[in-house]
Design an enzyme around this catalytic site. Structure first.
Site, PDB file in Angstrom:
ATOM      1  N   TRP A  40       0.770  -1.543  -0.403  1.00 10.96           N
ATOM      2  CA  TRP A  40      -0.171   0.371  -0.243  1.00 10.96           C
ATOM      3  C   TRP A  40       0.498   1.401  -0.076  1.00 10.96           C
ATOM      4  O   TRP A  40       1.469   2.654  -0.716  1.00 10.96           O
ATOM      5  CB  TRP A  40      -1.145  -0.691   1.220  1.00 10.96           C
ATOM      6  CG  TRP A  40      -2.038  -1.196   0.856  1.00 10.96           C
ATOM      7  CD1 TRP A  40      -2.488  -2.140   1.667  1.00 10.96           C
ATOM      8  CD2 TRP A  40      -2.818  -1.376   0.219  1.00 10.96           C
ATOM      9  NE1 TRP A  40      -2.577  -2.963   1.903  1.00 10.96           N
ATOM     10  CE2 TRP A  40      -3.258  -2.538   0.005  1.00 10.96           C
ATOM     11  CE3 TRP A  40      -3.631  -0.270  -1.139  1.00 10.96           C
ATOM     12  CZ2 TRP A  40      -4.758  -2.789  -0.607  1.00 10.96           C
ATOM     13  CZ3 TRP A  40      -4.485  -1.247  -1.669  1.00 10.96           C
ATOM     14  CH2 TRP A  40      -4.971  -2.250  -2.310  1.00 10.96           C
ATOM     15  N   ASP A  68      -1.230   6.545   6.848  1.00  8.92           N
ATOM     16  CA  ASP A  68      -1.504   5.436   6.460  1.00  8.92           C
ATOM     17  C   ASP A  68      -2.555   4.463   7.283  1.00  8.92           C
ATOM     18  O   ASP A  68      -1.472   3.824   7.602  1.00  8.92           O
ATOM     19  CB  ASP A  68      -1.118   5.275   5.040  1.00  8.92           C
ATOM     20  CG  ASP A  68      -2.594   3.956   4.847  1.00  8.92           C
ATOM     21  OD1 ASP A  68      -3.770   4.042   5.461  1.00  8.92           O
ATOM     22  OD2 ASP A  68      -2.471   3.138   4.091  1.00  8.92           O
ATOM     23  N   LYS A 112     -11.579  -1.809   7.816  1.00  9.12           N
ATOM     24  CA  LYS A 112     -10.993  -3.021   8.100  1.00  9.12           C
ATOM     25  C   LYS A 112     -11.081  -2.907  10.417  1.00  9.12           C
ATOM     26  O   LYS A 112     -12.109  -3.374  10.765  1.00  9.12           O
ATOM     27  CB  LYS A 112      -9.152  -2.627   8.773  1.00  9.12           C
ATOM     28  CG  LYS A 112      -9.095  -3.768   7.438  1.00  9.12           C
ATOM     29  CD  LYS A 112      -8.772  -2.654   6.894  1.00  9.12           C
ATOM     30  CE  LYS A 112      -7.881  -2.086   5.117  1.00  9.12           C
ATOM     31  NZ  LYS A 112      -8.256  -3.049   4.527  1.00  9.12           N
TER      32      LYS A 112
HETATM   33  N1  PMP Z   1      -3.645   1.413   3.066  1.00 13.41           N
HETATM   34  C1  PMP Z   1      -4.268   0.137   3.234  1.00 13.41           C
HETATM   35  C2  PMP Z   1      -3.195  -0.246   4.263  1.00 13.41           C
HETATM   36  C3  PMP Z   1      -5.123  -0.844   3.023  1.00 13.41           C
HETATM   37  O1  PMP Z   1      -4.826  -1.882   3.423  1.00 13.41           O
HETATM   38  C4  PMP Z   1      -5.862  -0.585   2.037  1.00 13.41           C
HETATM   39  C5  PMP Z   1      -6.852  -1.514   1.414  1.00 13.41           C
HETATM   40  N2  PMP Z   1      -6.635  -2.871   1.884  1.00 13.41           N
HETATM   41  C6  PMP Z   1      -5.556   0.950   1.143  1.00 13.41           C
HETATM   42  C7  PMP Z   1      -4.750   1.240   1.989  1.00 13.41           C
HETATM   43  C8  PMP Z   1      -7.473   0.334   0.471  1.00 13.41           C
HETATM   44  O2  PMP Z   1      -8.172   1.356   0.586  1.00 13.41           O
HETATM   45  P1  PMP Z   1      -9.266   0.858  -0.097  1.00 13.41           P
HETATM   46  O3  PMP Z   1      -9.813   0.123  -0.802  1.00 13.41           O
HETATM   47  O4  PMP Z   1     -10.721   1.509   1.022  1.00 13.41           O
HETATM   48  O5  PMP Z   1      -8.958   2.068  -0.969  1.00 13.41           O
END
Ligand code: PMP
Length: 365
Positions: A104, A174, A198
């Site tokens: 991510w 994040d 989550k």
């Molecule tokens: N950052 C992290 C650490 C994640 O785990 C995720 C999704 N699993 C995201 C960003 C992206 O999130 P979203 O699908 O809500 O855009």
């Protein structure tokens, strides 16, 4: 029989049962309103109360001072990968530093590149995203507009145990997959954000917590929907916000405050749950191999491999038959991943640990 399985999904993930039960009970009719939360105006008295309570609960849980603003935004965490550089990199005339410890963080780095200069302050890719860096390893730009990192990499199961030292540059984090899972030193952050799906509520909603002085850095000329100042000024109701996810956040944070008793207590429970699984891995004589280096192991996503892909397939299948669902790792890394967010009961992890031991014994190891 309880039809609910033990759900180890990485997200959307299990939510606290009392929150789901309250939502179910009030789905047709919010008490005193005569209509569902899905059907009332986002500007009604009742919804304003729900949104303000959700905000206040988050502020109370994290110990936020009034220097911070809590925003509810559309587009999940991923839109924040775009909004952050639009607001804080475009026009800054300085680069942004990225500490990349997993999938991510790497995506956030890529998205930011479109808006300005980015500097890879540390890249975990050569070590297969298996650990977080020590402060001494960071190649920070002393002039950085901000330093971005991911507190918990959901796919690899790698978590910072303490905030990296960003050398005075604003830290933007994040926290999607460990938001509200433990107490944090709030004053170390200029901004933290999380997709809700989550630990906080349903997908689609992002929660962004921004130190108010950061708003003065935003350049003119952004689209209103992408400008944090507009969302801050309008109290997250510039347009129709994701009302139902915000309602669920209100219920989930109420559970954290009233049933769990706050983030220190939640952290204690989360550490205990994670330790149970890591103990099984460490005592398996190499049958289970953890992906993350022990000092960077996540309390939220426990990632591990078995001796062969066949064994992994059998594990996933037999686990599902025994009531443990969604244990297959992310397609990009393979193996297993047990996501044990706040709402996963201790009993679910205890039973999974027993299952893992029995599976190993049965395999003759
Ligand atoms: N950052 C992290 C650490 C994640 O785990 C995720 C999704 N699993 C995201 C960003 C992206 O999130 P979203 O699908 O809500 O855009």
């Amino acid at each position: 029989m309880n039809p609910r399985v033990y759900n180890f999904s990485a997200g959307p993930a299990n939510l606290p049962l009392p929150a789901l039960e309250e939502a179910q009970r009030d789905l047709l009719c919010l008490p005193g309103v005569g209509a569902s939360v899905l059907e009332i105006s986002h500007r009604s008295k009742k919804f304003t109360e729900i949104l303000e309570t959700a905000k206040a609960n988050i502020a109370q849980l994290l110990g936020l001072s009034d220097q911070y603003d809590v925003l509810f935004l559309h587009g999940g965490a991923r839109l924040q990968f775009v909004m952050i550089p639009l607001n804080f990199l475009r026009g800054a005339g300085k680069p942004a530093d990225f500490i990349v410890t997993g999938h991510w963080g790497a995506d956030a780095f890529k998205d930011a590149q479109r808006e300005g200069a980015v500097n890879m302050a540390w890249d975990g890719k050569p070590t297969k995203f298996s650990r977080t860096p020590k402060d001494a390893e960071l190649k920070l730009d002393p002039n950085a507009a901000y330093v971005h990192y991911t507190s918990n990499e959901t796919i690899e199961g790698v978590q910072f145990k303490a905030e990296p030292n960003t050398g005075g540059a604003p830290a933007i984090c994040d926290m999607s997959s460990d938001f509200l899972s433990r107490p944090i030193a709030v004053e170390k952050y200029a901004m933290m954000y999380a997709g809700a799906q989550k630990n906080a509520g349903p997908a689609g909603l992002a929660i962004a917590i921004i130190r108010k002085d950061m708003l003065a850095r935003i350049p003119e000329g952004l689209h209103d929907m992408l400008d944090y100042r507009v969302h801050s000024r309008e109290g997250s109701t510039y347009n129709t916000p994701p009302c139902f996810p915000i309602y669920m956040v209100m219920l989930t944070t109420k559970w954290l405050l009233q049933t769990i008793g706050g983030l220190a207590k939640m952290d204690e429970i989360n550490c205990r749950k994670a330790q149970m699984l890591y103990d099984v891995i460490d005592r398996s004589g190499g049958f289970y191999r953890g992906h993350a280096a022990p000092e960077s192991r996540s309390t939220m996503n426990v990632t591990f491999r078995l001796p062969s892909e066949d064994a992994e397939k059998a594990f996933v299948q037999e686990a599902a038959e025994a009531g443990f669902h969604e244990l297959k790792g992310h397609r990009s890394v393979g193996g297993m991943r047990a996501s044990i967010y706040n709402a996963m009961p201790v009993e679910g992890v205890e039973k999974l640990a027993e299952f893992m031991q029995a599976f190993r014994t049965k395999s003759g190891k």
